[in-house]
Design an enzyme around this catalytic site. Structure first.
Site, PDB file in Angstrom:
ATOM      1  N   ILE A  46       5.978  -0.268 -15.699  1.00 59.92           N
ATOM      2  CA  ILE A  46       4.815   0.595 -15.487  1.00 59.92           C
ATOM      3  C   ILE A  46       4.776   1.704 -16.533  1.00 59.92           C
ATOM      4  CG2 ILE A  46       3.703   2.182 -13.885  1.00 59.92           C
ATOM      5  CD1 ILE A  46       4.954   0.484 -11.606  1.00 59.92           C
TER       6      ILE A  46
ATOM      7  N   ARG B  93       6.974   6.849  -5.774  1.00 58.09           N
ATOM      8  CA  ARG B  93       7.405   6.924  -4.383  1.00 58.09           C
ATOM      9  C   ARG B  93       7.377   8.372  -3.905  1.00 58.09           C
ATOM     10  NH1 ARG B  93       6.424   2.456  -3.905  1.00 58.09           N
ATOM     11  NH2 ARG B  93       7.617   0.717  -3.010  1.00 58.09           N
TER      12      ARG B  93
ATOM     13  N   GLU C  61       4.294   8.703   5.136  1.00 57.61           N
ATOM     14  CA  GLU C  61       3.094   7.871   5.028  1.00 57.61           C
ATOM     15  C   GLU C  61       2.892   7.073   6.299  1.00 57.61           C
ATOM     16  OE1 GLU C  61       3.495   5.526   1.483  1.00 57.61           O
ATOM     17  OE2 GLU C  61       3.174   7.229   0.145  1.00 57.61           O
TER      18      GLU C  61
ATOM     19  N   HIS D 107      -1.644   5.712  -1.501  1.00 59.10           N
ATOM     20  CA  HIS D 107      -0.670   4.700  -1.927  1.00 59.10           C
ATOM     21  C   HIS D 107      -1.424   3.442  -2.348  1.00 59.10           C
ATOM     22  CE1 HIS D 107       3.811   3.486  -1.433  1.00 59.10           C
ATOM     23  NE2 HIS D 107       3.243   2.801  -2.411  1.00 59.10           N
TER      24      HIS D 107
END
Length: 332
Positions: free
Chosen positions: A161, A242, A271, A290
């Site tokens: 990423i 995260r 979450e 998310h």
């Protein structure tokens, strides 16, 4: 009798446009796919225990795959996580129970990096604030954001990423700093003008700091009040990795007090996010649920790899992203 493969994606099946093809792919390999009615949310521990009474494999999101849940099943042999996160799975318990745990490294990198860069742009140019001003009848009120050109982007975690984020930033003539505690790809860095450095340099010199690390004991709370205190007042933090990596209390105070300029968060320590979370009260913090990997193309790629991982384990091949390879010899 076919072995059952349970799908319990944390989003509606309609988001995965190739889902029917993936289900047929499983059938062609002698497996019986079952799409859970819980799609669109995470399953609870008790729901997992109930569902796993006769399930061979589970293609899933961040459902709470605890020792209690894993030890309850006598049939479960594969947990195939959609995405690269594994903090929701008790891997030690899975290994003890001879359950293969797989993730999908690289499959959603483009989508997450794209979302990250979109949040950098939206935050920097204050797009959300401007949208709200116009829709609130304040067309004449102007807000000034920051331009990206020539600024310094610090990337913490230069994996799949992070590397895609470097490529996305290429057209903005940005200076790229990177820190990676696991591996330094010197060839990529040289080709793309990336400067590897320590964390303190990233914190002190970056205009934008983007986090791309897993949540571990080492990374939990790694960006807290001390780290934010050395950042530029104009610095902005982006977390599409995260929740928990950034100290949310420290972040709230840093943005509220103007110690840093703002933040963009796709993830939270809790979450779904608690609506009483004070981070949600600040205009200079923009958020998403998310959702960084949730493009149509991104979901097809990541679910497709999760499906292939199940097939590979079932047929005795080592899949991509296998986190406990020692169990493979026990499957066949």
């Amino acid at each position: 009798m076919s072995k059952k493969v349970l799908f319990s994606m944390p989003y509606p099946p309609i988001i995965v446009s190739d889902l029917d093809q993936f289900l047929e792919q499983l059938r062609e390999h002698g497996l019986e796919p079952i799409v859970s009615e819980t799609c669109g949310r995470r399953m609870t521990e008790d729901e997992l225990i109930q569902a796993w009474t006769d399930v061979y494999a589970h293609i899933c999101g961040a459902d709470p795959m605890t020792e209690r849940a894993i030890s309850s099943s006598e049939t479960l042999k594969i947990i195939s996580r959609i995405g690269i996160g594994s903090d929701s799975v008790d891997i030690q318990a899975a290994t003890k129970k001879r359950v293969a745990v797989c993730v999908t490294p690289g499959a959603g990198a483009e989508a997450v990096a794209e979302h990250t860069f979109a949040m950098i742009l939206a935050l920097s140019r204050r797009i959300v604030e401007q949208n709200n001003l116009v829709k609130g009848g304040n067309y004449g009120k102007k807000v000034a954001g920051y331009s990206l050109y020539g600024k310094t982007l610090g990337i913490i975690g230069l994996g799949n990423i992070g590397k895609r984020l470097v490529l996305n930033a290429a057209g903005f003539d940005m200076r790229i700093l990177a820190y990676d505690p696991y591996y330094q790809d010197e060839s990529f860095a040289k080709k793309n003008n990336v400067i590897y450095c320590d964390l303190d340099t990233i914190y002190r010199e970056s205009d934008y700091i983007s986090v791309h690390l897993p949540l571990t004991d080492e990374t939990r709370g790694m960006i807290s009040a001390n780290e934010m205190s050395v950042m530029k007042n104009s610095a902005q933090i982006i977390n599409c990795a995260r929740g928990g990596i950034i100290d949310e209390v420290a972040l709230y105070h840093a943005v509220k007090n103007g110690s840093i300029s703002g933040a963009a968060l796709d993830v939270f320590a809790e979450e779904p996010v608690n609506m009483e979370n004070p981070l949600l009260t600040l205009d200079r913090i923009i958020v998403s649920p998310h959702n960084a990997g949730t493009s149509v193309e991104g979901k097809n790629k990541v679910v497709g790899m999760a499906v292939q991982n199940v097939i590979d384990v079932y047929e005795g091949r080592c899949p991509r992203g296998l986190l406990n390879p020692e169990v493979m010899s026990l499957h066949h």
